[in-house]
Structures are given as structure tokens and as C-alpha cells.
Design an enzyme around this catalytic site. Structure first.
Site, mmCIF file in Angstrom:
data_model
loop_
_atom_site.group_PDB
_atom_site.id
_atom_site.type_symbol
_atom_site.label_atom_id
_atom_site.label_comp_id
_atom_site.label_asym_id
_atom_site.label_seq_id
_atom_site.Cartn_x
_atom_site.Cartn_y
_atom_site.Cartn_z
ATOM 1 N N CYS A 19 0.821 -1.202 0.000
ATOM 2 C CA CYS A 19 0.000 0.000 0.000
ATOM 3 C C CYS A 19 0.863 1.263 0.000
ATOM 4 O O CYS A 19 1.611 1.506 -0.933
ATOM 5 C CB CYS A 19 -0.966 -0.045 1.181
ATOM 6 S SG CYS A 19 -2.396 1.042 1.030
ATOM 7 N N HIS A 20 0.793 2.081 1.052
ATOM 8 C CA HIS A 20 1.570 3.318 1.146
ATOM 9 C C HIS A 20 2.986 3.099 1.710
ATOM 10 O O HIS A 20 3.766 4.043 1.783
ATOM 11 C CB HIS A 20 0.841 4.336 2.030
ATOM 12 C CG HIS A 20 -0.376 4.922 1.390
ATOM 13 N ND1 HIS A 20 -1.571 4.245 1.338
ATOM 14 C CD2 HIS A 20 -0.585 6.114 0.784
ATOM 15 C CE1 HIS A 20 -2.471 4.998 0.721
ATOM 16 N NE2 HIS A 20 -1.899 6.143 0.373
ATOM 17 N N ALA A 21 3.312 1.879 2.107
ATOM 18 C CA ALA A 21 4.604 1.595 2.733
ATOM 19 C C ALA A 21 5.820 1.997 1.891
ATOM 20 O O ALA A 21 6.856 2.341 2.455
ATOM 21 C CB ALA A 21 4.696 0.121 3.126
ATOM 22 N N TRP A 27 6.564 4.685 0.715
ATOM 23 C CA TRP A 27 7.052 6.004 1.125
ATOM 24 C C TRP A 27 8.288 5.856 2.010
ATOM 25 O O TRP A 27 9.228 6.628 1.900
ATOM 26 C CB TRP A 27 5.979 6.766 1.897
ATOM 27 C CG TRP A 27 5.093 7.635 1.065
ATOM 28 C CD1 TRP A 27 5.344 8.153 -0.175
ATOM 29 C CD2 TRP A 27 3.810 8.120 1.451
ATOM 30 N NE1 TRP A 27 4.282 8.927 -0.581
ATOM 31 C CE2 TRP A 27 3.333 8.924 0.396
ATOM 32 C CE3 TRP A 27 3.015 7.950 2.590
ATOM 33 C CZ2 TRP A 27 2.090 9.554 0.446
ATOM 34 C CZ3 TRP A 27 1.784 8.585 2.629
ATOM 35 C CH2 TRP A 27 1.335 9.376 1.568
#
Length: 181
Positions: free
Chosen positions: A106-108, A110
Site C-alpha cells: 500500500c503506502h509503505a 514512502w
């Protein structure tokens, strides 16, 4: 194998923590909850508070080499907080420096961007990160799961909770390969 699950004290997407965690347990691995602070981690179901989980180790106090692999769950707030914590970023970078496999959903990614490990890699994520990944020197693809075997370590990435089955299967296969090597 001991697997570090790195989260911020608040903001991890609960299903992206608990589903891979249970898969690791079922496969005979030992998941360990690592955070940037001792105490509890507050998980979320999207924007709503969910359960809390006890922190077992603190980034900056436990060396990355005490684990065979790393899982980075998502949630919007979780990787945003992790990428602002120098100890968390160093912990993630150490897995790449040591050639250990890393899985992120997912957003990991970043946090991966902040750790400087994205250049030259192909990965997937929540779609809103595609420009960030490209700007960091990576190649973004829209696939359930992406396995990037570059250098001595492997990076497994996935887009979202709907892709958890493919994510679990991929990271468990790659982690088992690393354990056997």
C-alpha cells in the site's frame, strides 16, 4: 525465521498488519512487532481506530541483523510517520545493506523512498504513490504484487488490502528462499 513488522506508534492499517502476520505464523515464522516507541501500536481500519498491539522491539535499539526479513504494512499515516523517523529509516535501509528480503504494501513504499532504496527497482503500491516512486528513480507498475530481485536482496510490493492473498504468497515464497540460502 524472525520477521520484523515495522510500524509507527499510530496509523498502521490493521488488516495489512494482521493478515501478513498470521500468514507468517501459519508458515512457522516468528513475527516481531517493531515500532519507533515502546508501548502499544494503534491500528486503524481506514480512518477509524481499531485494535492496539504490543510493541516487542524498538527501532534504533534492535539491530536489523537480528531478523531474517522485514514487512512494512501500510496505511496512510503509518509510512508517513516512519519516513520522518531517522531510526526507522536506518532500520529499513539496513535490510537492503545486509541483503535481506523486504515486503511492503500500500503506502509503505514512502518509507522505502526515504531510505533511498527505490532507484532502479520495479515496484507497485497504492496508486497515489506512482509519481513519488518515479521521482525517486523507481519504476511503478499497477499489479497485485511485484517481486524485484535486485542485487543481494529481494523487494516484494503490493497495492492494497484486496491484494493481500497474492502479497502473502509472494513474500512467504521469497522469505523461504532467503532462509534456505
Amino acid at each position: 525465521m524472525r520477521i520484523a513488522f515495522l510500524t509507527a506508534p499510530e496509523g498502521v492499517e490493521q488488516i495489512e498488519l494482521t493478515d501478513p502476520w498470521q500468514a507468517a505464523v501459519d508458515a512457522g515464522h516468528q513475527p516481531v512487532l517493531v515500532s519507533t516507541e515502546p508501548g502499544q501500536v494503534q491500528a486503524f481500519n481506514h480512518l477509524d481506530k481499531a485494535d492496539t498491539f504490543p510493541v516487542e522491539e524498538v527501532a534504533g535499539e534492535v539491530p536489523a541483523d537480528s531478523f531474517g526479513a522485514l514487512v512494512l504494512p501500510g496505511g496512510v499515516a503509518n509510512p508517513d510517520a516512519l519516513r520522518m523517523d531517522e531510526r526507522a529509516v536506518a532500520f529499513v535501509r539496513a535490510f537492503f545493506d545486509q541483503g535481506r528480503p523486504v515486503a511492503a504494501i500500500c503506502h509503505a513504499p514512502w518509507t522505502l523512498i526515504e531510505a533511498g532504496v527505490v532507484p532502479g527497482r520495479v515496484l507497485t503500491s497504492w496508486p497515489s504513490l506512482r509519481t513519488d516512486i518515479r521521482n525517486a528513480g523507481g519504476t511503478w507498475v499497477d499489479e497485485q504484487v511485484q517481486i524485484c530481485d535486485q542485487g543481494p536482496n529481494t523487494l516484494i510490493t503490493s497495492r492494497k488490502p484486496d491484494d493481500l492473498k497474492a502479497f502473502r504468497e509472494a513474500f512467504l515464497t521469497e522469505f523461504d528462499k532467503a532462509a534456505a540460502a
